[in-house]
Design an enzyme around this catalytic site. Sequence first.
Site, mmCIF file in Angstrom:
data_model
loop_
_atom_site.group_PDB
_atom_site.id
_atom_site.type_symbol
_atom_site.label_atom_id
_atom_site.label_comp_id
_atom_site.label_asym_id
_atom_site.label_seq_id
_atom_site.Cartn_x
_atom_site.Cartn_y
_atom_site.Cartn_z
ATOM 1 N N LYS A 100 37.675 32.114 31.424
ATOM 2 C CA LYS A 100 36.343 32.014 32.046
ATOM 3 C C LYS A 100 36.053 33.284 32.830
ATOM 4 O O LYS A 100 36.975 34.034 33.204
ATOM 5 C CB LYS A 100 36.265 30.805 32.992
ATOM 6 C CG LYS A 100 37.335 30.740 34.111
ATOM 7 C CD LYS A 100 37.035 31.514 35.387
ATOM 8 C CE LYS A 100 38.148 31.367 36.425
ATOM 9 N NZ LYS A 100 38.168 32.420 37.436
ATOM 10 N N ASP B 81 40.598 25.906 40.102
ATOM 11 C CA ASP B 81 39.750 26.218 38.942
ATOM 12 C C ASP B 81 40.276 25.591 37.651
ATOM 13 O O ASP B 81 39.863 25.974 36.562
ATOM 14 C CB ASP B 81 39.503 27.732 38.804
ATOM 15 C CG ASP B 81 40.772 28.509 38.540
ATOM 16 O OD1 ASP B 81 41.845 27.885 38.493
ATOM 17 O OD2 ASP B 81 40.686 29.743 38.368
#
Length: 308
Positions: free
Chosen positions: A11, A141
């Site tokens: 990401k 995350d």
Amino acid sequence: MGVLRVPAPAKLNLFLKVLNRRSDGYHNLQTLFHFIDACDWLTFELKDQPGLTLACEQTELNTTDNLILKAARLLEAEARQHGKTNLPGVHIRLEKHLPVGGGIGGGSSDAATTLLALNQLWHLRLSRQRLAELALSLGADVPVFILGQSALGEGRGEILTSMDIPEFFYLLAKPRCHVSTAEVFQHQELTRDSSPRTIRAFPGGAQSFQALLELIAIGNDCQSLVTKLYPEIDQTIALLGESAHAQLTGTGACVFAAFETRDSAEQALVRLQGNPVIEQILLVKGMNHSPLNKHIQDVKHRTEHNIT
Ligand code: C5P
């Protein structure tokens, strides 16, 4: 079906605002997670004998403190609590392609892929919601990789609101240094007083390149500190910045720049390749949906319809 090979995508944090420090030591953030088409790959092979093993050909792994094994053990413990014992053992093979310690979530994504894959292979039927809760205990995350969609992350990064982001191209450069996330967040000089925005205040809607640039322009609050601590990152931002606006992702060390066309990204790539400051540089495409979703849906379909 005893073997499953699935991706663990990286990401970008297109922006990262640090709002304040919390009493639990973490920080409240507002960050925009966007998937890119660079992935690690993991193969899960069920074994007759119990036990979890992990191998990786590309890098030396710390097998005692590895997030993949932690994720597998966490899921095994959760299964036991639901009365599922005697789960088959699993051998996991990691094909590591993503830069380590880069702020692109490689380790977190590997852990999320492990939770989703073993949930299928062990027929646990845990909901995505429960998997996201387990994921959060592995790292702030990890939950976005369970969600599998580009999203605004709030709280520690785990309160997720899906957002469609214009899909364009990026150069992603890793300088020759590693950044400790904990060090950055604990540093005295970190700017941690950004004002929260309401979702409606974020530019968006239009799928134009200009709309993407406006989202990125919100900025990364860790960047001024990180570039001061790591001159290699400052130099990488300057080098990429000769071609396009360049910015830190997460707490670094990776730096990204957005391009409207693959051609323009390729031209910049050619100029930067071989530069001694940069250890690794990738041309990637932004994606709103994790490529893992399709693999997990396929395996779910095959399991539910008994197709081997
Ligand atoms: O959750 P994770 O283990 O990835 O976080 C690493 C470190 O980063 C934490 O120990 C914490 O110091 C810091 N952090 C933070 N606020 C967040 C996320 C991470 O302070 N929202």
